[in-house]
Design a protein around this motif. Structure first.
Motif, PDB file in Angstrom:
ATOM      1  N   ARG A   1       1.229   8.741  -6.606  1.00  0.00           N
ATOM      2  CA  ARG A   1       0.399   7.825  -7.047  1.00  0.00           C
ATOM      3  C   ARG A   1       0.176   7.606  -8.299  1.00  0.00           C
ATOM      4  O   ARG A   1       0.127   6.241  -8.633  1.00  0.00           O
ATOM      5  CB  ARG A   1      -1.025   8.563  -6.267  1.00  0.00           C
ATOM      6  CG  ARG A   1      -1.055   8.662  -4.847  1.00  0.00           C
ATOM      7  CD  ARG A   1      -2.324   9.143  -4.400  1.00  0.00           C
ATOM      8  NE  ARG A   1      -2.660   9.325  -2.994  1.00  0.00           N
ATOM      9  CZ  ARG A   1      -2.647   8.282  -2.303  1.00  0.00           C
ATOM     10  NH1 ARG A   1      -3.148   6.778  -2.735  1.00  0.00           N
ATOM     11  NH2 ARG A   1      -2.873   8.379  -0.766  1.00  0.00           N
TER      12      ARG A   1
ATOM     13  N   SER B   1       0.889  -1.143   0.142  1.00  0.00           N
ATOM     14  CA  SER B   1       0.155  -0.184  -0.147  1.00  0.00           C
ATOM     15  C   SER B   1       0.896   1.176   0.085  1.00  0.00           C
ATOM     16  O   SER B   1       1.779   1.121   0.511  1.00  0.00           O
ATOM     17  CB  SER B   1      -0.874   0.108   1.279  1.00  0.00           C
ATOM     18  OG  SER B   1      -0.234  -0.024   2.377  1.00  0.00           O
ATOM     19  N   LEU B   2       0.227   2.276  -0.459  1.00  0.00           N
ATOM     20  CA  LEU B   2       1.049   3.595  -0.567  1.00  0.00           C
ATOM     21  C   LEU B   2       1.084   4.341   0.880  1.00  0.00           C
ATOM     22  O   LEU B   2       0.041   4.137   1.518  1.00  0.00           O
ATOM     23  CB  LEU B   2       0.122   4.427  -1.657  1.00  0.00           C
ATOM     24  CG  LEU B   2       0.659   4.296  -2.940  1.00  0.00           C
ATOM     25  CD1 LEU B   2      -0.224   5.058  -4.061  1.00  0.00           C
ATOM     26  CD2 LEU B   2       1.935   4.421  -3.412  1.00  0.00           C
ATOM     27  N   PRO B   3       2.271   4.798   1.101  1.00  0.00           N
ATOM     28  CA  PRO B   3       2.136   5.686   2.315  1.00  0.00           C
ATOM     29  C   PRO B   3       1.176   6.969   2.434  1.00  0.00           C
ATOM     30  O   PRO B   3       0.769   7.256   1.383  1.00  0.00           O
ATOM     31  CB  PRO B   3       3.734   6.360   2.367  1.00  0.00           C
ATOM     32  CG  PRO B   3       4.440   5.341   1.457  1.00  0.00           C
ATOM     33  CD  PRO B   3       3.441   4.920   0.574  1.00  0.00           C
ATOM     34  N   SER B   4       0.871   7.220   3.513  1.00  0.00           N
ATOM     35  CA  SER B   4      -0.249   8.215   3.593  1.00  0.00           C
ATOM     36  C   SER B   4       0.129   9.866   2.919  1.00  0.00           C
ATOM     37  O   SER B   4      -0.630  10.385   2.696  1.00  0.00           O
ATOM     38  CB  SER B   4      -0.748   8.511   4.871  1.00  0.00           C
ATOM     39  OG  SER B   4       0.395   8.731   5.903  1.00  0.00           O
ATOM     40  N   TYR B   5       1.586   9.812   3.048  1.00  0.00           N
ATOM     41  CA  TYR B   5       2.129  11.016   2.624  1.00  0.00           C
ATOM     42  C   TYR B   5       2.321  11.151   0.951  1.00  0.00           C
ATOM     43  O   TYR B   5       2.762  12.245   0.638  1.00  0.00           O
ATOM     44  CB  TYR B   5       3.223  11.529   3.563  1.00  0.00           C
ATOM     45  CG  TYR B   5       4.394  10.317   3.382  1.00  0.00           C
ATOM     46  CD1 TYR B   5       5.286  10.420   2.266  1.00  0.00           C
ATOM     47  CD2 TYR B   5       4.537   9.558   4.484  1.00  0.00           C
ATOM     48  CE1 TYR B   5       6.330   9.240   2.091  1.00  0.00           C
ATOM     49  CE2 TYR B   5       5.367   8.587   4.177  1.00  0.00           C
ATOM     50  CZ  TYR B   5       6.294   8.354   3.081  1.00  0.00           C
ATOM     51  OH  TYR B   5       7.153   7.600   3.155  1.00  0.00           O
ATOM     52  N   THR B   6       1.981  10.189   0.309  1.00  0.00           N
ATOM     53  CA  THR B   6       2.332  10.071  -1.171  1.00  0.00           C
ATOM     54  C   THR B   6       1.243  10.986  -1.722  1.00  0.00           C
ATOM     55  O   THR B   6       0.177  11.225  -1.783  1.00  0.00           O
ATOM     56  CB  THR B   6       2.069   8.687  -1.800  1.00  0.00           C
ATOM     57  OG1 THR B   6       2.737   7.765  -1.014  1.00  0.00           O
ATOM     58  CG2 THR B   6       2.478   8.734  -3.079  1.00  0.00           C
TER      59      THR B   6
END
Length: 282
Positions: A12, A2-7
């Motif tokens: 993305r 999953s992508l980090p929240s700060y991406t």
């Protein structure tokens, strides 16, 4: 993953673009192979999907070509030859490749890079050039049209795979274990089978499986060195495409695909086991 929240938006887009492109490449490589499998169950002698197959009609599918595969003397001979040649060449390649990898793992070996390049050259040189050279060389020895000639040729092609896999396994090998065994009075043979071999065994088995697949897949060498009695599965498939097109070829290809998938699963299992033995977690 999953992508980090700060991406951010750019990250993305890049994330999904790379994975989408990788998926397209995977489909491009795998789809031609996947299509072969359902076609091998076609009841009609065609290399295309019939209307019954597209509508999933049970009567459009049959094991007819698999039965013909098992009843045809030429295909049975090809399977026997491929099994014999692949087994013998794999044993030779595994023995030679393991010994060569042990020698190349020594830090004080002179001309190490030159020797490594020479030993793995069969992977780099085009197979047709190697086959032509082997044909002239084996002809002088009188083994060009024999099982022995093909076995030796396949062993030459499979040895580099064993060298590479065993050498990669020896990268994390602690040579102090060998010196400790020698200091306790163990012979070189005893040290290898009781100390070295258990540690590098996953790499040896992986290299042997690669050599086995290489032998089963090789057709050019057999075309140069093989006669009627040395017909292998790839040679039989090549002859069938040129002389008598039959979906039996698709049935044989499906069985080879199944065998390759099982070997790849075994290789991946051995790779993970080797990493666990060396204390590396993925």
């Amino acid at each position: 993953m999953s992508l980090p929240s700060y991406t951010g938006p750019v990250g993305r887009v890049w994330f999904y673009s790379v994975r989408g492109f990788a998926l397209l490449v995977l489909l491009f490589l795998v789809l031609p192979i996947i299509v072969i499998t359902p076609l091998s169950f076609n009841v009609e002698p065609y290399f295309s999907f019939t209307s019954g197959m597209l509508h999933l009609d049970p009567e459009a599918f049959s094991l007819r070509w698999y039965r013909e595969l098992l009843e045809d003397p030429l295909w049975i001979l090809s399977f026997k030859n491929s099994l014999l040649i692949a087994t013998c060449s794999t044993v030779i390649a595994t023995a030679l490749g393991t010994v060569a990898a042990l020698g190349l793992s020594r830090s004080n070996l002179p001309f190490k890079r030159l020797l490594m390049g020479t030993l793995i050259s069969p992977m780099i040189v085009p197979v047709i050039i190697s086959s032509a050279g082997m044909y002239f060389f084996y002809s002088t020895l009188g083994i060009a049209q024999s099982h022995l000639g093909i076995i030796l040729a396949h062993a030459v092609l499979g040895t580099p795979f064993v060298i590479i896999t065993v050498t990669a396994t020896l990268v994390g090998y602690d040579h102090s274990l060998t010196r400790a065994a020698a200091s306790l009075g163990a012979s070189s043979t005893y040290t290898f089978f009781r100390v070295t071999f258990p540690i590098i065994r996953p790499g040896i088995i992986s290299g042997a499986l690669f050599a086995l697949v290489t032998s089963f897949d090789e057709a050019v060498v057999v075309l140069f060195l093989g006669g009627v009695e040395q017909r292998t599965i790839p040679r039989q498939m090549w002859s069938g495409m040129r002389e008598q097109i039959s979906p039996t070829i698709l049935a044989a290809a499906t069985l080879l695909i199944l065998g390759s998938v099982l070997l790849l699963v075994a290789i991946e299992f051995l790779r993970r086991r080797s990493l666990r033995m060396r204390g590396i977690r993925e």
